[in-house]
Design a protein around this motif. Structure first.
Motif, mmCIF file in Angstrom:
data_model
loop_
_atom_site.group_PDB
_atom_site.id
_atom_site.type_symbol
_atom_site.label_atom_id
_atom_site.label_comp_id
_atom_site.label_asym_id
_atom_site.label_seq_id
_atom_site.Cartn_x
_atom_site.Cartn_y
_atom_site.Cartn_z
ATOM 1 N N LEU A 180 0.826 -1.212 0.000
ATOM 2 C CA LEU A 180 0.000 0.000 0.000
ATOM 3 C C LEU A 180 0.857 1.258 0.000
ATOM 4 N N ILE A 181 1.816 1.337 0.910
ATOM 5 C CA ILE A 181 2.625 2.546 1.007
ATOM 6 C C ILE A 181 3.690 2.601 -0.090
ATOM 7 N N VAL A 200 -12.584 13.512 1.579
ATOM 8 C CA VAL A 200 -12.877 12.103 1.834
ATOM 9 C C VAL A 200 -13.764 11.990 3.064
ATOM 10 N N LYS A 201 -14.812 11.165 2.966
ATOM 11 C CA LYS A 201 -15.753 10.996 4.071
ATOM 12 C C LYS A 201 -15.421 9.753 4.909
ATOM 13 N N THR A 202 -15.325 8.594 4.269
ATOM 14 C CA THR A 202 -15.044 7.366 5.008
ATOM 15 C C THR A 202 -14.049 6.500 4.244
ATOM 16 N N VAL A 203 -13.386 5.630 5.008
ATOM 17 C CA VAL A 203 -12.374 4.727 4.447
ATOM 18 C C VAL A 203 -12.542 3.354 5.094
ATOM 19 N N SER A 204 -12.490 2.322 4.270
ATOM 20 C CA SER A 204 -12.522 0.954 4.775
ATOM 21 C C SER A 204 -11.445 0.150 4.065
ATOM 22 N N ILE A 339 -4.038 6.804 3.195
ATOM 23 C CA ILE A 339 -3.223 5.611 3.438
ATOM 24 C C ILE A 339 -3.196 5.299 4.937
ATOM 25 N N ASP A 340 -3.021 6.313 5.762
ATOM 26 C CA ASP A 340 -3.049 6.133 7.207
ATOM 27 C C ASP A 340 -4.391 5.554 7.646
ATOM 28 N N ALA A 341 -5.477 6.055 7.065
ATOM 29 C CA ALA A 341 -6.820 5.585 7.422
ATOM 30 C C ALA A 341 -7.050 4.151 6.974
ATOM 31 N N LEU A 342 -6.525 3.774 5.811
ATOM 32 C CA LEU A 342 -6.665 2.392 5.339
ATOM 33 C C LEU A 342 -5.976 1.427 6.305
ATOM 34 N N TYR A 343 -4.780 1.795 6.759
ATOM 35 C CA TYR A 343 -4.085 0.940 7.729
ATOM 36 C C TYR A 343 -4.841 0.867 9.053
ATOM 37 N N LYS A 344 -5.370 1.992 9.515
ATOM 38 C CA LYS A 344 -6.116 1.997 10.778
ATOM 39 C C LYS A 344 -7.404 1.193 10.654
#
Length: 354
Positions: A180-181, A200-204, A339-344
């Motif tokens: 990813l990174i 961006v509103k939400t990330v999954s 990217i940070d949100a995808l990992y979290k």
């Protein structure tokens, strides 16, 4: 008229530096490389001889007090980007830092704060923003050729392509993550740039590190970034999937350094109600549309420039004019946050809001 060349230093003399940054500075009439910096002095000295660079050092701090040096490229390991960039900015240097800006979002924000505080340019190596095909696509989207853009899908998947298994790429403390990174950041930044950086509103997201975890059993044909180190570390993902909801289109992604499917897939699809575009990453694109009940498929042809040279040229001009360019940290913040949100999201096992 001031025709003096801007003196620059290149910090890190590895693959991206020796193949792109140094040759691009060397060819550019605005620049003169004064220093090459690398912890391996032999590597810096070899390149200095090739490009007639007068000085080499193993410690980047040696250049900080040199007022002649106005700008630097940072091409070191990911985990060192933020600290080196901040020291250079505090010393009054303009900075071009290779991607990712940093290994976590908090450090990215610290880098931006240092650039703002010192009134210096901080650009990130998001080279696709200087790719001719990407800019043609952005223009088509901006002009409404695709109509309402409702979804973008990107794929960055390879069969067996884990880089330097057991080395820096697969050690999270150094790299910040896996595919990813490493690859995903290019695809996501390309997308956000092309569609105007909507909120961006939400990330999954979900990540998996399955194929490389038993390192000695990992089968491959070749391995970029060096041979495997079976005594090393593998604690990053080799697969990622995600869904991003923005105030504009949704974005979905699938990425893999390694998968048990013997095909690579490197593309981005832009879907609009009037037309669509499929971009082969690093290559050409096709436009799909309809008119008068007829389906159209167009393969545009156009002259292309070298994106890495254009990236360096844009940075030098930005530094000369002290004016932020399209690769400014200000524009890369969104990609870093996602990217940070995808990992979290992957860690928490659920969707999160930005």
């Amino acid at each position: 008229m001031n025709l003096a060349k801007m003196k620059v230093a290149v910090i890190g003399c590895g693959m991206i530096s020796s193949s792109q940054h140094i040759p691009s500075y060397d060819k550019n009439p605005l620049a003169e490389i004064k220093y090459l910096v690398d912890i391996r002095q032999d590597r810096a000295m070899e390149l200095a001889k090739q490009y007639q660079v007068p000085y080499t050092t193993t410690d980047f701090r040696d250049i900080l007090a040199d007022e002649e040096v106005e700008a630097v490229s940072i091409c070191t390991a990911n985990h060192t980007h933020a600290s080196i960039a901040i020291e250079c900015l505090n010393a009054g240097k303009h900075v071009l830092c290779e991607k990712p800006a940093a290994i976590d979002f908090e450090r990215v924000l610290e880098m931006k704060a240092a650039a703002d505080r010192n009134g210096k340019i901080l650009s990130i190596g998001v080279v696709n923003r200087f790719n001719t095909a990407v800019n043609k696509i952005k223009q088509l989207i901006d002009e409404g050729e695709l109509g309402t853009l409702y979804h973008i899908y990107c794929s960055f998947r390879a069969h067996r392509s884990i880089p330097g298994l057991g080395g820096p790429f697969t050690t999270k403390a150094i790299s910040g993550g896996g595919v990813l990174i490493d690859w995903g950041i290019h695809f996501l930044d390309l997308i956000f740039y092309s569609i105007g950086e909507p909120a961006v509103k939400t990330v999954s997201g979900a990540v998996h590190g399955e194929l490389g975890k038993n390192m000695e059993q990992y089968a491959y044909i070749d391995m970029w970034a060096g041979p495997p180190d079976y005594n090393g570390t593998y604690d990053v993902e080799d697969f990622v999937t995600g869904l991003i909801r923005t105030e504009g289109p949704t974005i979905s992604l699938n990425g893999a350094w390694a998968q048990n499917i013997g095909e690579s897939a490197m593309f981005v699809e832009f879907l609009g109600d009037k037309g669509g575009i499929k971009l082969q990453y690093g290559g050409d694109f096709k436009i799909y549309s309809t008119k008068n009940g007829v389906l159209h498929e167009i393969l545009p042809t156009f002259s292309k420039t070298d994106p890495f040279y254009d990236e360096i040229d844009s940075f030098l001009n930005a530094a000369k004019e002290n004016k932020k360019n399209r690769a400014s940290i200000d524009h890369v913040i969104l990609t870093s946050a996602v990217i940070d949100a995808l990992y979290k999201s992957a860690e928490l096992g659920g969707e999160i809001s930005l």
